[in-house]
Scaffold this motif. Sequence first.
Motif, PDB file in Angstrom:
ATOM      1  N   ILE A 180      -1.321   1.859  -1.762  1.00  0.00           N
ATOM      2  CA  ILE A 180      -0.711   1.130  -2.873  1.00  0.00           C
ATOM      3  C   ILE A 180      -1.651   1.097  -4.074  1.00  0.00           C
ATOM      4  N   THR A 208       5.385 -10.153   4.946  1.00  0.00           N
ATOM      5  CA  THR A 208       6.647 -10.524   4.281  1.00  0.00           C
ATOM      6  C   THR A 208       7.703  -9.439   4.481  1.00  0.00           C
ATOM      7  N   ASP A 255      10.893  -5.767   0.737  1.00  0.00           N
ATOM      8  CA  ASP A 255       9.442  -5.838   0.885  1.00  0.00           C
ATOM      9  C   ASP A 255       9.020  -5.202   2.211  1.00  0.00           C
ATOM     10  N   SER A 312       5.710  -5.182   3.223  1.00  0.00           N
ATOM     11  CA  SER A 312       4.386  -5.688   3.570  1.00  0.00           C
ATOM     12  C   SER A 312       4.391  -6.288   4.974  1.00  0.00           C
ATOM     13  N   THR A 371       6.706   3.707  -2.962  1.00  0.00           N
ATOM     14  CA  THR A 371       6.336   2.607  -2.081  1.00  0.00           C
ATOM     15  C   THR A 371       6.534   2.911  -0.602  1.00  0.00           C
ATOM     16  N   GLN A 378       5.674  -4.920  -8.937  1.00  0.00           N
ATOM     17  CA  GLN A 378       4.939  -5.475  -7.806  1.00  0.00           C
ATOM     18  C   GLN A 378       4.208  -4.333  -7.101  1.00  0.00           C
ATOM     19  N   SER A 379       2.963  -4.574  -6.708  1.00  0.00           N
ATOM     20  CA  SER A 379       2.195  -3.596  -5.937  1.00  0.00           C
ATOM     21  C   SER A 379       2.426  -3.870  -4.462  1.00  0.00           C
ATOM     22  N   LYS A 380       3.512  -3.308  -3.938  1.00  0.00           N
ATOM     23  CA  LYS A 380       3.904  -3.526  -2.546  1.00  0.00           C
ATOM     24  C   LYS A 380       4.497  -2.250  -1.965  1.00  0.00           C
ATOM     25  N   TRP A 381       4.420  -2.126  -0.635  1.00  0.00           N
ATOM     26  CA  TRP A 381       5.228  -1.131   0.046  1.00  0.00           C
ATOM     27  C   TRP A 381       6.654  -1.652   0.153  1.00  0.00           C
ATOM     28  N   HIS A 424       3.701   1.958  -6.520  1.00  0.00           N
ATOM     29  CA  HIS A 424       4.072   0.559  -6.668  1.00  0.00           C
ATOM     30  C   HIS A 424       5.564   0.520  -6.968  1.00  0.00           C
ATOM     31  N   ASP A 437       1.841   1.957   7.728  1.00  0.00           N
ATOM     32  CA  ASP A 437       2.580   1.475   6.565  1.00  0.00           C
ATOM     33  C   ASP A 437       3.877   2.258   6.394  1.00  0.00           C
TER      34      ASP A 437
END
Length: 480
Positions: A317, A356, A351, A353, A312, A330-333, A288, A122
């Motif tokens: 996460i 995406t 983003d 993820s 992030t 948003q809960s994203k890397w 996040h 990640d």
Amino acid sequence: MRNLVLVLIVLQHLLPAQTLTRGPSVWEHGPSSFLVAFRTSSQVQGQIEWGPTEALGNISSGIATQDHAIRITGLLPDHLYWYRVRLLGAPVTPVLRTRTFASVGSDVSFFVLGDCGSGTADQFRVASLVHSWDWDLGLLPGDIVYDDGASQDFDPHFFVPYGPALCSTPFFPALGNHDVQTQNGQPFLDAFYLPPANSGSERWYSFDHGRVHFIGLDSTNTSSSQTAWLHADLASARANDAEWIFVSLHHAPYTSGYHGRSQWVYQNWCPIFEEFEVDVVFTGHDHHYERTAVMRDYHPNKRGVVYFVVGTGGGTIYSATPEPYTAFAQSKWGALKVDVRGPVFRSVFLDGSVSTLGQQLDPYTIVRGPATAALRATSPSPQPGQSFDGAFDGPTGVFQLLFASLHPDYVPVPGLGVVHLGSLDFLAGSLIGSTQSEAFSLVIPNQPAFAGTSIFFQGFTLHGPSLRLQLTDLLPARVR
């Protein structure tokens, strides 16, 4: 003499091969210098061959050591320079490129990500986003090396993942709670080269890129000495007419995530941020992405501060439950991309993820004028059917616009290049001012559904023949 030459040649062949075990990385940029750091397999004198073109042409030498830090000086501001590392007279890196900081102006491009140094897939995936853009600098708001900031983890959890960016882009990390778990952060201080000129400490510091002022704080210890320095540094930045002020620290005073709000930061530093009209504060700690509305809890007549949580960079996460002050979460890397061009600030979240990767989320814009014109409430907190009365204090001889909204969501205004609060817009005032203050009044629709709804006022001034649009203030209120 011939025998001496033969002896030197033999000795050179007998020396162990010298290799780079870390770097190179660039640090402490300014308008006329930058520093190149690298580590070698044993003690040896290092050199930096550099120049204003790929032909190089200059050499700066260091001392015999394993941990090298060689400063290149006498440079021009906002110029590209090329360099490579030499050991024992031979180049050991390709020719690399970096840019000095600007001495004037307010244009700068930078990224923000924290809670990153885990060495996971990640982290490497988010790092690929950093490598794909051309930046002036990067801000890292804490927890740079998991699990506890130990020396042996800096290479696999920092220098390897970010190696392609570090050789050209200066990073400015701030201490996080994981970073100080080993020797109170001493490995962090040993590995990084941060600008101590303004503070005398690498634990907190500030620097300028043109007229943009950056501050890095140590929120693991909100000491009175650091707080006094922060106050003095911000006063100096304002006295020097900084156009933008950005702060980076680890613990978030506003967050809807797992850890919750860090009250010691909120109580000690947020009043100072508002007093000196810091534009944006970047934080981490919660894993996040989040952006707040413009916060003015302590100084309601100031223009307010926007807070970002950008934890992030690669850690596990966390979920987020939006709070009333949350504008987007948003809960994203991922990484936050920021571009400042004169009076315009634009950010977008990249983003990180798997499915995406690289998509852009939450585009946000601020247009900032050089001074705050006050919006004052004379009869705040109306009920449905009543009016909200106030006054707009602005410069003389300008065309003034005042917008209001009964919804807290952010909606772009087409053609203006600014972000306006709300989707139900009311033009509360439009005038050509010949005085310093103009009253305004907004009638709240007599509908019970509006009770408890936030009202947001956004003021603009258009100056003279050039019609230069400037954001001047924001005044929040709530219907009773």
